[in-house]
Enzyme design. Structure first.
Site, short mmCIF file in Angstrom:
data_model
loop_
_atom_site.label_atom_id
_atom_site.label_comp_id
_atom_site.label_asym_id
_atom_site.label_seq_id
_atom_site.Cartn_x
_atom_site.Cartn_y
_atom_site.Cartn_z
N TRP A 48 0.83 -1.15 -0.12
CA TRP A 48 0.09 0.04 -0.16
C TRP A 48 0.77 1.45 -0.10
O TRP A 48 0.46 2.17 -0.67
CB TRP A 48 -0.87 0.11 1.24
CG TRP A 48 -1.74 -1.30 1.14
CD1 TRP A 48 -1.90 -2.33 1.96
CD2 TRP A 48 -2.92 -1.48 0.42
NE1 TRP A 48 -3.00 -3.18 1.88
CE2 TRP A 48 -3.45 -2.68 0.87
CE3 TRP A 48 -3.41 -0.59 -0.91
CZ2 TRP A 48 -4.49 -3.45 -0.16
CZ3 TRP A 48 -4.44 -1.50 -1.69
CH2 TRP A 48 -4.91 -2.52 -1.26
N ASP B 37 -1.16 6.69 6.79
CA ASP B 37 -2.19 5.79 6.23
C ASP B 37 -2.32 4.40 7.57
O ASP B 37 -1.44 3.90 7.77
CB ASP B 37 -1.72 4.93 5.16
CG ASP B 37 -2.87 3.86 4.61
OD1 ASP B 37 -3.64 3.56 5.44
OD2 ASP B 37 -2.67 3.41 3.58
N LYS C 74 -11.37 -2.15 7.59
CA LYS C 74 -10.51 -3.18 8.37
C LYS C 74 -10.69 -3.03 10.17
O LYS C 74 -10.88 -3.99 10.42
CB LYS C 74 -8.96 -2.43 8.19
CG LYS C 74 -8.47 -2.36 6.70
CD LYS C 74 -8.31 -3.46 5.94
CE LYS C 74 -8.14 -3.45 4.55
NZ LYS C 74 -7.12 -2.74 4.05
C1 LIG Z 1 -6.68 -2.14 2.66
C2 LIG Z 1 -5.74 -1.10 2.66
C3 LIG Z 1 -5.56 0.05 1.67
C4 LIG Z 1 -6.84 0.21 0.54
O1 LIG Z 1 -7.97 0.34 1.06
P1 LIG Z 1 -9.20 0.61 0.00
O2 LIG Z 1 -10.20 1.28 0.98
O3 LIG Z 1 -9.51 -0.78 -0.37
O4 LIG Z 1 -8.57 1.57 -1.29
C5 LIG Z 1 -4.63 1.26 1.89
N1 LIG Z 1 -3.94 1.06 3.05
C6 LIG Z 1 -3.89 -0.02 3.75
C7 LIG Z 1 -2.80 0.17 4.87
C8 LIG Z 1 -4.75 -0.98 3.70
O5 LIG Z 1 -4.60 -2.02 4.87
#
Ligand SMILES: *Cc1c(COP(=O)(O)O)cnc(C)c1O
Length: 353
Positions: free
Chosen positions: A100, A167, A191
Site C-alpha cells: 500500500w 495511512d 479493516k
Molecule cells: C486495505 C488498505 C488500503 C486500501 O484500502 P481501500 O479502501 O480498499 O482502497 C490502503 N492502505 C492500507 C494500509 C490498507 O490496509
C-alpha cells in the site's frame, strides 16, 4: 449464531456481534424516523444525530480537539493516495514499507516529485526500515503505520520535522496513539472501523488551510470540511456503522483497553508461531504487527491443508494476501481473545499431527 465463523479476514474484517445486531434492527426502522437507516434523508434530524455523534465520538477516541477536522470521504484509502498530493503537492517523502505504501508513493508522482526516504522491498517488506533518509523540508512525510499484507507495524514513528501524513487503515483505534507531529491521517473503514464505503480523514485545521484551492470540488478536502462531510450525500450506512463501532470501543474501555487486549492476542499468536518449527513468522521480530500476523509453514506444501482444516473448525479467512501467499491471521479489535485462543489451539493440534 452458529453460522457465524471466526473471521480472520484482512478486510473487510470482522465486526462486533452487538453492532451487527443493532444494525439489523435499525435497517428496518431507526429512532422516530419510521424508516430504516438506509432510507432516511441525510439531512433529517435522525441522521444529524448519527452523523454528528459519530464524528464527535471518533474525535474523542482519537484524542483530536478543535484543532482538527474529521471528514468522511469516499473512494477508499486508495483514493487518498492521490487526493493527499493533489491537495498538498507531491514533493513529499515516502517510506515504502509494503504494497500500500508503494502505491501511495506512485500516485504522488502525478502531483510532484516524491522521494523514497527508505524501502524494505528488497527483503520482501519483512521489516520496518531502520535507516531513513529524511528531508525536513518535504511537503510531508508519508508512512503506513501498519502493513496489512506483509504483517509489519511501526512501533515508534520517525520524525523529520515535516508534517506526518499517515495511512492508518489497518490499525486505527487499535492502541493508544499520539497525534504529536501528525498533520493528517486516513483510514478506509473496512479493516478496523466498519464496513467498506467510507474513508475517515483526520486533518489539522492549520495544515488544511495550506491546501490548494483550485481543485475539482469533490476532491478538495476544504469542500468537505466546510460542509461537515455533507456537501453531497454521504455514505450514510457506513458512517452509521462506524458510529456504532466507536460506541462499542468506548464501552470496551476505549483505546487503552483495546491496546491491552490486542497485545495479548498478538502475543499468544506469535508464541504459537515461535513455539513450533512447523511455523515461521514472515516479519522480522522487531517489526511484527499486532493486527495482521503473517506466517508460513516450513513445509509450504501443507499450507492449503492448514487453511482447509482450520476452516472445518470454523476458523475462516486465514489465506495470505494473493500477492504473497502463506497464512495471515488478521486480529482486529473485533476479534475476541477466545477466537485467537481457538486458532492457537488449532495450530498446536495441526503441528502435532
Ligand atoms: C486495505 C488498505 C488500503 C486500501 O484500502 P481501500 O479502501 O480498499 O482502497 C490502503 N492502505 C492500507 C494500509 C490498507 O490496509
Amino acid at each position: 449464531m452458529s453460522d457465524r465463523l471466526l473471521n480472520f479476514s484482512a478486510g473487510p474484517g470482522t465486526l462486533p456481534l452487538s453492532v451487527i445486531e443493532q444494525a439489523r434492527e435499525d435497517l428496518l426502522s431507526i429512532g422516530e424516523a419510521g424508516a430504516g437507516i438506509c432510507e432516511i434523508s441525510h439531512r433529517c434530524k435522525t441522521y444529524d444525530e448519527v452523523h454528528d455523534g459519530t464524528i464527535a465520538h471518533l474525535k474523542r477516541l482519537l484524542g483530536a480537539d478543535d484543532d482538527w477536522e474529521l471528514l468522511f470521504v469516499t473512494g477508499g484509502a486508495s483514493s487518498q493516495f492521490f487526493q493527499i498530493p493533489m491537495n498538498f503537492g507531491g514533493d513529499a517523502d515516502y517510506v515504502v514499507t509494503g504494497t500500500w505504501a508503494k502505491k501511495a508513493a506512485a500516485e504522488a508522482k502525478h502531483f510532484g516529485s516524491p522521494r523514497i526516504a527508505a524501502s524494505s522491498e528488497e527483503t520482501k517488506f519483512d521489516r520496518i526500515p531502520s535507516e531513513l533518509d529524511l528531508n525536513p523540508d518535504a511537503r510531508y512525510l508519508h508512512l503506513t503505520t501498519n502493513n496489512t499484507v506483509a504483517g509489519t507495524q511501526w512501533h515508534e514513528l520517525p520524525r523529520s520535522g515535516a508534517p506526518l501524513v499517515l495511512d492508518v487503515s489497518s490499525d486505527i483505534l487499535s492502541r493508544p496513539f499520539s497525534l504529536e507531529g501528525v498533520s493528517l491521517l486516513y483510514a478506509g473503514a473496512q479493516k478496523n472501523l466498519g464496513p467498506a464505503g467510507t474513508t475517515l480523514v483526520l486533518v489539522r485545521k492549520d495544515f488544511l488551510a495550506s491546501a490548494k484551492d483550485d481543485l475539482p470540488t469533490m476532491l478538495s478536502y476544504k469542500t468537505h470540511a466546510a460542509k461537515g462531510s455533507r456537501y453531497n450525500t454521504p455514505p450514510v450506512f457506513p458512517i452509521y456503522m462506524v458510529g456504532l463501532v466507536a460506541k462499542w470501543i468506548e464501552a470496551q474501555g476505549g483505546v487503552a483497553a483495546m491496546g491491552e487486549r490486542n497485545q495479548r492476542k498478538a502475543d499468544a499468536l506469535y508464541a504459537a508461531i515461535d513455539g513450533h518449527d512447523l511455523y515461521q513468522g514472515c516479519a522480522e521480530v522487531g517489526s511484527r504487527s499486532q493486527m495482521n500476523v503473517t506466517f508460513r509453514l516450513s513445509d509450504t506444501s501443507r499450507e492449503a491443508e492448514f487453511i482447509a482444516k482450520a476452516a472445518e473448525q470454523g476458523l475462516a479467512g486465514l489465506k495470505g494476501h494473493r500477492s504473497v501467499g502463506g497464512i495471515r491471521a488478521s486480529i482486529y479489535n473485533a476479534m475476541p481473545e477466545e477466537g485467537v485462543a481457538k486458532l492457537v489451539e488449532f495450530m498446536k493440534e495441526f503441528a502435532g499431527a
